[in-house]
Design an enzyme around this catalytic site. Structure first.
Site, PDB file in Angstrom:
ATOM      1  N   LYS A  42       0.813  -1.194   0.000  1.00 24.17           N
ATOM      2  CA  LYS A  42       0.000   0.000   0.000  1.00 24.17           C
ATOM      3  C   LYS A  42       0.857   1.258   0.000  1.00 24.17           C
ATOM      4  CE  LYS A  42      -2.284  -2.357   3.310  1.00 24.17           C
ATOM      5  NZ  LYS A  42      -2.905  -2.530   4.626  1.00 24.17           N
ATOM      6  N   GLU A  98       7.353   2.543  -6.408  1.00 25.36           N
ATOM      7  CA  GLU A  98       7.469   2.087  -5.025  1.00 25.36           C
ATOM      8  C   GLU A  98       7.710   3.288  -4.114  1.00 25.36           C
ATOM      9  OE1 GLU A  98       6.753   0.278  -2.761  1.00 25.36           O
ATOM     10  OE2 GLU A  98       8.165  -1.336  -2.320  1.00 25.36           O
ATOM     11  N   ASP A  99       7.338   3.139  -2.859  1.00 28.83           N
ATOM     12  CA  ASP A  99       7.498   4.248  -1.917  1.00 28.83           C
ATOM     13  C   ASP A  99       8.955   4.506  -1.543  1.00 28.83           C
ATOM     14  OD1 ASP A  99       7.675   1.847  -0.489  1.00 28.83           O
ATOM     15  OD2 ASP A  99       6.218   2.391   1.046  1.00 28.83           O
ATOM     16  N   ASP A 102      15.217   0.467   0.467  1.00 31.40           N
ATOM     17  CA  ASP A 102      16.027   0.392   1.682  1.00 31.40           C
ATOM     18  C   ASP A 102      17.146  -0.623   1.398  1.00 31.40           C
ATOM     19  OD1 ASP A 102      16.743   0.530   4.382  1.00 31.40           O
ATOM     20  OD2 ASP A 102      15.088  -0.689   5.085  1.00 31.40           O
ATOM     21  N   LYS A 130      17.029   5.220   0.600  1.00 32.56           N
ATOM     22  CA  LYS A 130      17.981   5.210   1.729  1.00 32.56           C
ATOM     23  C   LYS A 130      19.254   4.547   1.210  1.00 32.56           C
ATOM     24  CE  LYS A 130      14.784   4.530   5.603  1.00 32.56           C
ATOM     25  NZ  LYS A 130      14.355   3.551   6.612  1.00 32.56           N
ATOM     26  N   VAL A 152      10.997   6.603   8.379  1.00 32.30           N
ATOM     27  CA  VAL A 152      10.098   7.686   7.994  1.00 32.30           C
ATOM     28  C   VAL A 152       8.675   7.178   7.740  1.00 32.30           C
ATOM     29  CG1 VAL A 152      11.915   9.173   7.055  1.00 32.30           C
ATOM     30  CG2 VAL A 152      10.807   7.494   5.561  1.00 32.30           C
ATOM     31  N   ASP A 158       4.077   3.777   6.186  1.00 29.47           N
ATOM     32  CA  ASP A 158       3.459   3.503   7.474  1.00 29.47           C
ATOM     33  C   ASP A 158       4.445   2.973   8.499  1.00 29.47           C
ATOM     34  OD1 ASP A 158       3.858   0.886   6.223  1.00 29.47           O
ATOM     35  OD2 ASP A 158       2.598   0.088   7.825  1.00 29.47           O
ATOM     36  N   ARG A 164      -0.105   6.695   7.242  1.00 30.35           N
ATOM     37  CA  ARG A 164      -0.048   6.765   5.771  1.00 30.35           C
ATOM     38  C   ARG A 164      -0.700   8.028   5.231  1.00 30.35           C
ATOM     39  NH1 ARG A 164       1.540   1.695   3.778  1.00 30.35           N
ATOM     40  NH2 ARG A 164       0.764  -0.129   4.884  1.00 30.35           N
TER      41      ARG A 164
HETATM   42  P1  IMP Z   1      13.731  -3.144   1.168  1.00 25.10           P
HETATM   43  O1  IMP Z   1      13.259  -4.455   0.653  1.00 25.10           O
HETATM   44  O2  IMP Z   1      14.637  -3.306   2.363  1.00 25.10           O
HETATM   45  O3  IMP Z   1      14.340  -2.251   0.107  1.00 25.10           O
HETATM   46  O4  IMP Z   1      12.497  -2.439   1.802  1.00 25.10           O
HETATM   47  C1  IMP Z   1      11.561  -1.743   1.088  1.00 25.10           C
HETATM   48  C2  IMP Z   1      10.255  -1.710   1.852  1.00 25.10           C
HETATM   49  O5  IMP Z   1      10.494  -1.531   3.247  1.00 25.10           O
HETATM   50  C3  IMP Z   1       9.413  -0.557   1.442  1.00 25.10           C
HETATM   51  O6  IMP Z   1       8.488  -0.931   0.459  1.00 25.10           O
HETATM   52  C4  IMP Z   1       8.708  -0.143   2.720  1.00 25.10           C
HETATM   53  O7  IMP Z   1       7.500  -0.840   2.825  1.00 25.10           O
HETATM   54  C5  IMP Z   1       9.604  -0.609   3.824  1.00 25.10           C
HETATM   55  N1  IMP Z   1      10.395   0.484   4.444  1.00 25.10           N
HETATM   56  C6  IMP Z   1      11.739   0.635   4.415  1.00 25.10           C
HETATM   57  N2  IMP Z   1      12.122   1.735   5.076  1.00 25.10           N
HETATM   58  C7  IMP Z   1      10.992   2.295   5.531  1.00 25.10           C
HETATM   59  C8  IMP Z   1      10.738   3.501   6.297  1.00 25.10           C
HETATM   60  O8  IMP Z   1      11.619   4.290   6.674  1.00 25.10           O
HETATM   61  N3  IMP Z   1       9.429   3.754   6.563  1.00 25.10           N
HETATM   62  C9  IMP Z   1       8.412   2.938   6.148  1.00 25.10           C
HETATM   63  N4  IMP Z   1       8.604   1.817   5.443  1.00 25.10           N
HETATM   64  C10 IMP Z   1       9.883   1.503   5.136  1.00 25.10           C
HETATM   65 MG    MG Z   2       6.256  -0.997   0.783  1.00 31.61          MG
END
Ligand code: IMP
Ligand code: MG
Length: 181
Positions: A42, A98-99, A102, A130, A152, A158, A164
């Protein structure tokens, strides 16, 4: 400002003007080609709906929901499809929206998954990056903002399904999540 936040990182105005710029870039890059804009639910939906309206040209919409962190702030590394796309993307120009990126695990999974379905081209668009946290190498084609390693929320993002609806992106106070991280 919401009382659970330490500070506002990105104001409504700042987000709006950057989203407009991203929309212009996409408009120029695809010219008159049809784009399938895939929103990852979401977290990306607010960004997605603002971005879509800044793109001029032929856009179709589809969505995918994947498993998230739950009530934690760390990536599980396991990506599960909760809702799949409605339409076939074979031979289509696809942009995943995508939001936040990370570790990069989520987007690298999604990228491979879309390519295996025969997308003609595939690009990634994220609101927030990030960069310091990346554990798998992955190129982002359209990035709104590079942000520090802080948790964040807002503008779709969220913590345990909350915040959100905030119209800006803020840094969550660590005491809100420290017992659950
Ligand atoms: P990754 O797989 O580690 O790149 O994580 C990506 C997902 O982690 C994103 O789609 C978010 O849902 C969640 N996420 C990572 N950092 C944050 C944050 O600072 N706030 C909220 N959601 C985050
Ligand atoms: Mg996400």
């Amino acid at each position: 400002m919401h009382e659970h936040l330490k500070e506002i990182l990105l104001s409504e105005g700042k987000i709006k003007s950057r989203v407009r710029e991203l929309g212009e870039m996409i408009t120029n890059d695809y010219f008159n080609e049809e784009i399938v804009l895939i929103g990852i639910m979401k977290g990306a939906i607010i960004f997605y709906s603002d971005l879509a309206r800044e793109i001029q040209g032929r856009v179709t919409m589809d969505f995918m929901a994947i498993s998230s962190y739950g009530a934690s702030t760390k990536s599980s590394g396991v990506v599960k499809i909760v809702k799949d796309l409605d339409k076939d993307i074979m031979n289509k120009h696809v942009i995943i929206v995508e939001d936040i990126i990370d570790s990069g695990l989520t987007l690298s999974f999604l990228k491979e998954n879309m390519l295996s379905r025969g997308a003609r081209t595939l690009r990634l668009c994220v609101l927030l990056d990030k960069v310091e946290r990346r554990s798998v190498p992955i190129d982002v084609d359209y990035c709104g903002f590079t942000i520090p390693d802080e948790f964040v929320v807002g503008y779709g993002l969220d913590y345990a399904e909350n915040y959100r609806n905030l119209p800006y992106v803020g840094i969550l106070r660590p005491e809100i999540y420290k017992n659950n991280a």
